[in-house]
Design a protein around this motif. Structure first.
Motif, PDB file in Angstrom:
ATOM      1  N   PHE A 196       0.961  -1.261   0.078  1.00  0.00           N
ATOM      2  CA  PHE A 196      -0.117  -0.003   0.141  1.00  0.00           C
ATOM      3  C   PHE A 196       0.923   1.150  -0.104  1.00  0.00           C
ATOM      4  CE2 PHE A 196      -2.192  -3.282   2.369  1.00  0.00           C
ATOM      5  CZ  PHE A 196      -3.341  -3.573   1.660  1.00  0.00           C
ATOM      6  N   LEU A 197       0.469   2.374  -0.183  1.00  0.00           N
ATOM      7  CA  LEU A 197       0.906   3.508  -0.100  1.00  0.00           C
ATOM      8  C   LEU A 197       0.652   4.025   1.095  1.00  0.00           C
ATOM      9  CD1 LEU A 197       0.257   5.022  -3.859  1.00  0.00           C
ATOM     10  CD2 LEU A 197       2.139   3.856  -2.866  1.00  0.00           C
ATOM     11  N   ALA A 198       1.593   4.563   1.942  1.00  0.00           N
ATOM     12  CA  ALA A 198       1.279   4.806   3.453  1.00  0.00           C
ATOM     13  C   ALA A 198       0.406   5.987   3.453  1.00  0.00           C
ATOM     14  CB  ALA A 198       2.530   4.945   4.077  1.00  0.00           C
ATOM     15  N   VAL A 227      -1.469   1.963  12.795  1.00  0.00           N
ATOM     16  CA  VAL A 227      -1.120   1.466  11.630  1.00  0.00           C
ATOM     17  C   VAL A 227       0.151   2.127  10.847  1.00  0.00           C
ATOM     18  CG1 VAL A 227      -1.749   0.643   9.099  1.00  0.00           C
ATOM     19  CG2 VAL A 227      -3.220  -0.171  11.075  1.00  0.00           C
ATOM     20  N   VAL A 228      -0.250   3.461  10.646  1.00  0.00           N
ATOM     21  CA  VAL A 228       0.527   4.355  10.246  1.00  0.00           C
ATOM     22  C   VAL A 228       1.530   5.034  11.224  1.00  0.00           C
ATOM     23  CG1 VAL A 228       0.647   6.463   8.798  1.00  0.00           C
ATOM     24  CG2 VAL A 228      -1.226   4.997   8.511  1.00  0.00           C
ATOM     25  N   HIS A 261       9.240  10.681   6.781  1.00  0.00           N
ATOM     26  CA  HIS A 261       8.681   9.625   6.143  1.00  0.00           C
ATOM     27  C   HIS A 261       7.820   8.834   7.154  1.00  0.00           C
ATOM     28  CE1 HIS A 261      12.309  10.757   3.617  1.00  0.00           C
ATOM     29  NE2 HIS A 261      11.337  10.540   2.633  1.00  0.00           N
ATOM     30  N   ILE A 262       6.916   8.050   6.547  1.00  0.00           N
ATOM     31  CA  ILE A 262       5.883   6.997   7.136  1.00  0.00           C
ATOM     32  C   ILE A 262       5.890   5.790   6.529  1.00  0.00           C
ATOM     33  CG2 ILE A 262       4.366   9.136   7.974  1.00  0.00           C
ATOM     34  CD1 ILE A 262       2.674   8.539   5.767  1.00  0.00           C
ATOM     35  N   GLY A 263       5.629   4.851   7.660  1.00  0.00           N
ATOM     36  CA  GLY A 263       5.556   3.172   7.194  1.00  0.00           C
ATOM     37  C   GLY A 263       4.206   2.685   7.611  1.00  0.00           C
ATOM     38  N   LEU A 264       4.032   1.741   7.419  1.00  0.00           N
ATOM     39  CA  LEU A 264       2.874   0.776   7.669  1.00  0.00           C
ATOM     40  C   LEU A 264       3.273  -0.246   8.511  1.00  0.00           C
ATOM     41  CD1 LEU A 264       0.906   0.745   4.498  1.00  0.00           C
ATOM     42  CD2 LEU A 264       0.519   2.351   6.205  1.00  0.00           C
ATOM     43  N   ALA A 265       2.438  -0.515   9.718  1.00  0.00           N
ATOM     44  CA  ALA A 265       2.518  -1.785  10.662  1.00  0.00           C
ATOM     45  C   ALA A 265       1.659  -2.799  10.101  1.00  0.00           C
ATOM     46  CB  ALA A 265       2.243  -1.340  11.960  1.00  0.00           C
TER      47      ALA A 265
END
Length: 207
Positions: free
Chosen positions: A93-95, A110-111, A119-123
């Motif tokens: 997915f796109l965060a 999640v974010v 910058h962001i990521g996903l759990a």
């Protein structure tokens, strides 16, 4: 380079752009960050209820709406990404899109921000809980639809039986009417014969 050993215990962060080999356990109280792949025979995340507070259920309708709002994509890492593999197609997915799609408190769970540059990521592992709720809601909808379909089928069967009963009554009425018609015809024939006989008698008497 590479670090090898049986048990690696850290109180800070693990960062690296190459490979970390550990044959035993890796323990730590902070964050492990890698720009490449992490390969493991298994991973267990802490989830004991005795360590949790303010527990609230996520509505299954919320979970289903969240999953339907997500946009699965394939992609490749660009030149600015810290990931070393720039050629392989990835799936995920796109965060930012997930951040826009999810309501709170799902979004903040999640974010996550991954560096000091924003910058962001996903759990990704936590999305499993959302998928579980979505599946439960879909199953509830399926069961409701099945019950409605069964009720409609039973109603249709009742109508069919009712129509069969009416058809039988109509057939009985038809047979009764047919019998009455034949009876009337028979009486008319007898009356006609009687009238003919009376006419013949009158002729004979007038001679």
């Amino acid at each position: 380079g590479a670090a090898t050993g049986a048990t690696l215990a850290l109180s800070g962060a693990i960062t690296g752009g190459t490979t970390l080999f550990v044959s035993g356990a890796v323990t730590g109280g902070a964050t492990a960050a890698f720009t490449g792949d992490v390969t493991s025979g298994g991973a267990t995340l802490s989830s004991d209820a005795r360590w949790k507070t303010d527990v609230e259920s996520v509505e299954s309708t919320t979970s289903l709406a969240a999953i339907l709002a997500l946009r699965p994509v394939t992609y490749r890492w660009n030149a600015d990404a810290p990931n070393p593999d720039k050629t392989s197609h990835e799936l995920g997915f796109l965060a930012q899109q997930v951040q826009e799609a999810l309501p709170e408190p799902l979004k903040s769970a999640v974010v996550r921000q991954v560096d000091d540059e924003g910058h962001i990521g996903l759990a990704y592992s936590k999305i499993v809980a959302v998928i579980t709720g979505a599946l439960q809601e879909q199953q509830t909808m399926i069961e409701a639809a099945r019950r409605e379909s069964e009720a409609a089928r039973e109603e249709s069967e009742a109508e069919r039986q009712k129509n069969e009963g009416l058809r039988g009554e109509l057939e009985a009425e038809r047979r009764t009417s047919e019998a009455e018609r034949r009876k009337v015809e028979a009486l008319e024939k007898r009356m006609a014969a009687l009238e003919a006989w009376q006419a013949e008698v009158s002729v004979l008497l007038n001679k």
